[in-house]
Design a protein around this motif. Structure first.
Motif, PDB file in Angstrom:
ATOM      1  N   ASN A 133      24.006  -7.732 -11.224  1.00 33.20           N
ATOM      2  CA  ASN A 133      23.882  -6.847 -12.377  1.00 33.20           C
ATOM      3  C   ASN A 133      22.701  -5.890 -12.202  1.00 33.20           C
ATOM      4  N   ARG A 165      23.689  -3.232  -9.749  1.00 28.32           N
ATOM      5  CA  ARG A 165      24.586  -2.249 -10.383  1.00 28.32           C
ATOM      6  C   ARG A 165      23.804  -1.271 -11.251  1.00 28.32           C
ATOM      7  N   GLU A 166      22.840  -1.783 -12.015  1.00 27.46           N
ATOM      8  CA  GLU A 166      22.053  -0.910 -12.879  1.00 27.46           C
ATOM      9  C   GLU A 166      21.232   0.089 -12.055  1.00 27.46           C
ATOM     10  N   GLU A 191      21.995   1.174  -8.989  1.00 27.98           N
ATOM     11  CA  GLU A 191      22.939   2.140  -8.404  1.00 27.98           C
ATOM     12  C   GLU A 191      23.390   3.165  -9.443  1.00 27.98           C
ATOM     13  N   ASP A 192      23.696   2.699 -10.643  1.00 31.30           N
ATOM     14  CA  ASP A 192      24.119   3.626 -11.703  1.00 31.30           C
ATOM     15  C   ASP A 192      23.011   4.623 -12.029  1.00 31.30           C
ATOM     16  N   GLY A 193      21.780   4.125 -12.095  1.00 32.76           N
ATOM     17  CA  GLY A 193      20.666   5.017 -12.386  1.00 32.76           C
ATOM     18  C   GLY A 193      20.442   6.053 -11.297  1.00 32.76           C
ATOM     19  N   VAL A 253      22.710   7.155  -9.061  1.00 32.99           N
ATOM     20  CA  VAL A 253      23.831   8.095  -9.048  1.00 32.99           C
ATOM     21  C   VAL A 253      23.689   9.095 -10.190  1.00 32.99           C
ATOM     22  N   GLY A 254      23.356   8.595 -11.375  1.00 35.29           N
ATOM     23  CA  GLY A 254      23.168   9.498 -12.505  1.00 35.29           C
ATOM     24  C   GLY A 254      22.036  10.475 -12.284  1.00 35.29           C
ATOM     25  N   ASN A 262      17.733   9.347 -16.546  1.00 36.56           N
ATOM     26  CA  ASN A 262      18.242   8.540 -15.433  1.00 36.56           C
ATOM     27  C   ASN A 262      17.113   8.028 -14.552  1.00 36.56           C
TER      28      ASN A 262
END
Length: 207
Positions: A100, A103-104, A106-108, A110-111, A174
């Protein structure tokens, strides 16, 4: 690097809980073996209080002790299995926390990158719209176009500038998300206070 995730409090807590539960397996297995102990006493005893602290009144004893829970073998085995199951659960929770966290992050990231690209494109579009406004104003002053044309171009420019401001705000948001996902930042190897915890793992744990 993936070890940056160890700076997150939730990941570190899950790791410590798994390590603590691993130690409970050893405690449970210790009941398979006998335990030896020694207890003793040293002091003064006398029939007459006046002779209590005389050298002849000094006394003491030593008692060895022996304990073995072999008659509770079935209970010990079940306890070991219980601690193993709890350890497997803690390892699974640690894996979930780590996944988790990854994932957080990676999302940050990418954003953050996408917001930069979007802001760059919107900045170029806003510059083009600004030049269009200047051109249409000159045309309006010369009587080549009516004011509706000027109003339409200016409205488009304001909308693009608003989108640009939003995109620039998303860059900061982000970046904050990345910082938070990494547990509040990162340190060099020499500055890390938390050291990795090693424990026995009875199940396969993917890195």
């Amino acid at each position: 690097p993936a070890d940056l995730l160890n700076g997150r409090p939730d990941v570190r807590r899950a790791l410590r809980e798994a390590a603590a539960q691993s130690a409970q397996i050893g405690v449970a297995r210790a009941d398979f073996y006998p335990r030896f102990g020694i207890s003793g006493f040293i002091g003064y005893t006398a029939d007459d209080i006046r002779l209590l602290f005389e050298p002849s009144s000094l006394t003491g004893y030593v008692l060895p002790s022996f304990q073995w829970k072999i008659l509770n073998y079935g209970r010990i085995v079940n306890n070991v299995r219980l601690q193993d199951a709890r350890f497997s659960e803690k390892v699974y929770q640690y894996q979930q926390k780590t996944l988790n966290a990854g994932r957080e992050v990676e999302d940050g990231l990418v954003g953050f990158l996408q917001s930069q690209l979007q802001a760059r494109s919107l900045a170029e579009s806003a510059d083009a719209s600004s030049r269009s406004v200047e051109l249409v104003l000159k045309q309006y002053e010369e009587g080549l176009v009516d004011f509706n044309r000027v109003f339409t171009i200016q409205t488009q420019l304001l909308a693009q500038q608003d989108q640009l401001a939003t995109a620039r705000g998303n860059i900061a948001l982000n970046l904050i998300a990345v910082y938070r996902a990494l547990g509040g930042g990162w340190h060099s190897t020499e500055q890390r206070l938390a050291r990795p915890v090693h424990f026995r793992c009875p199940i396969a744990v993917d890195p």
